[in-house]
Design a protein around this motif. Structure first.
Motif, PDB file in Angstrom:
ATOM      1  N   UNK A  40       3.051   2.726  -3.356  1.00 54.74           N
ATOM      2  CA  UNK A  40       2.956   3.741  -4.411  1.00 54.74           C
ATOM      3  C   UNK A  40       1.702   3.572  -5.275  1.00 54.74           C
ATOM      4  N   UNK A  41       1.303   2.328  -5.509  1.00 52.19           N
ATOM      5  CA  UNK A  41       0.114   2.102  -6.344  1.00 52.19           C
ATOM      6  C   UNK A  41      -1.159   2.614  -5.680  1.00 52.19           C
ATOM      7  N   UNK A 101      -5.641  -2.795   4.495  1.00 52.90           N
ATOM      8  CA  UNK A 101      -5.501  -2.000   3.273  1.00 52.90           C
ATOM      9  C   UNK A 101      -6.358  -2.585   2.149  1.00 52.90           C
ATOM     10  N   UNK A 102      -6.425  -3.920   2.095  1.00 57.16           N
ATOM     11  CA  UNK A 102      -7.257  -4.570   1.091  1.00 57.16           C
ATOM     12  C   UNK A 102      -8.733  -4.245   1.281  1.00 57.16           C
ATOM     13  N   UNK A 119      -5.040   6.966  -2.421  1.00 57.30           N
ATOM     14  CA  UNK A 119      -5.935   6.564  -1.341  1.00 57.30           C
ATOM     15  C   UNK A 119      -5.243   6.614   0.021  1.00 57.30           C
ATOM     16  N   UNK A 120      -3.917   6.507   0.028  1.00 62.12           N
ATOM     17  CA  UNK A 120      -3.171   6.352   1.284  1.00 62.12           C
ATOM     18  C   UNK A 120      -2.195   7.506   1.505  1.00 62.12           C
ATOM     19  N   UNK A 124      12.603   4.544   6.796  1.00 62.69           N
ATOM     20  CA  UNK A 124      11.482   3.612   6.942  1.00 62.69           C
ATOM     21  C   UNK A 124      10.219   4.193   6.323  1.00 62.69           C
ATOM     22  N   UNK A 125       9.994   5.491   6.542  1.00 62.15           N
ATOM     23  CA  UNK A 125       8.842   6.178   5.956  1.00 62.15           C
ATOM     24  C   UNK A 125       8.881   6.086   4.435  1.00 62.15           C
ATOM     25  N   UNK A 126      10.045   6.327   3.853  1.00 63.47           N
ATOM     26  CA  UNK A 126      10.176   6.284   2.395  1.00 63.47           C
ATOM     27  C   UNK A 126       9.961   4.871   1.850  1.00 63.47           C
ATOM     28  N   UNK A 127      10.452   3.880   2.585  1.00 64.39           N
ATOM     29  CA  UNK A 127      10.272   2.494   2.150  1.00 64.39           C
ATOM     30  C   UNK A 127       8.795   2.113   2.113  1.00 64.39           C
ATOM     31  N   UNK A 128       8.038   2.531   3.130  1.00 67.31           N
ATOM     32  CA  UNK A 128       6.598   2.237   3.148  1.00 67.31           C
ATOM     33  C   UNK A 128       5.909   2.971   2.002  1.00 67.31           C
ATOM     34  N   UNK A 129       6.292   4.226   1.769  1.00 67.81           N
ATOM     35  CA  UNK A 129       5.708   4.997   0.655  1.00 67.81           C
ATOM     36  C   UNK A 129       5.965   4.283  -0.677  1.00 67.81           C
TER      37      UNK A 129
END
Length: 203
Positions: free
Chosen positions: A169-170, A132-133, A174-175, A160-165
């Motif tokens: 968030x920043x 990601x960096x 891009x993601x 789990x999906x929401x936690x990753x989102x």
């Protein structure tokens, strides 16, 4: 409906370094992920082929960048980047691999986007953060497949999906993120649409 036929994907070539990659023209999407995240299974599910991307028993093959053309059209390609994490290779080899991978991600002009494959039960590992960096440095769009979603109950998978989102968030400009299961073919159409958006984009 997908506008590209991913079933026509076929092996094109393997390259150990950027200089040995196919000509840097057309459009390609690269897949990255730790060696146990289900990357090969995801590629095989997306192309509806059983062994397009497979773990070779040949030592060192996992350190190659593997290119697949969509049918006879070599201008549009899927790229399987080498994964590591559980590979029993010397640290020197890993550092060399990282150097070649960073060079590919930073200098490959035809690269339109990165599909980052993560096990939904173990997302955002150190490897994922590194990828990601690199993508952030180049402002490269990333689509995350949270694989093996069938291993969790529906509510747990969505959580789990929401936690990753939330954690990313920043980077939401891009993601993009989705649940995926190669076994159940969950999320294949959604992933196809993202690939189409990148591979058919007119610059």
């Amino acid at each position: 409906m997908s506008r590209l036929n991913y079933q026509t994907a076929r092996f094109l070539t393997s390259a150990p370094t950027l200089t040995e990659c196919p000509p840097d023209q057309g459009a390609e999407v690269a897949f990255a992920g730790r060696s146990n995240a289900g990357k090969s299974s995801a590629i095989n599910a997306l192309t509806q082929q059983k062994a397009l991307a497979r773990t070779s028993k040949t030592p060192g093959r996992t350190q190659l960048i593997n290119f697949f053309s969509l049918g006879e059209d070599t201008a549009r390609r899927l790229v399987d980047l080498p994964g590591y994490g559980f590979a029993k290779v010397p640290e020197k080899v890993k550092l060399e691999w990282q150097r070649h991978l960073a060079e590919y991600l930073h200098k490959r002009g035809s690269l339109r986007g990165l599909v980052l494959v993560m096990d939904v039960r173990h997302p955002l590992t150190e490897f994922d953060e590194t990828m990601l960096g690199w993508a952030d440095d180049k402002e490269m769009p990333v689509h995350i497949l949270l694989t093996k979603a069938d291993k969790l109950k529906s509510g747990a998978a969505k959580n789990a999906l929401q936690q990753v989102r939330n954690r990313l968030r920043e980077w939401e400009d891009l993601v993009s993120i989705q649940l995926f299961s190669a076994l159940k073919r969950q999320g294949v159409e959604e992933a196809h649409q993202r690939l189409d958006d990148w591979l058919l984009r007119e610059d």
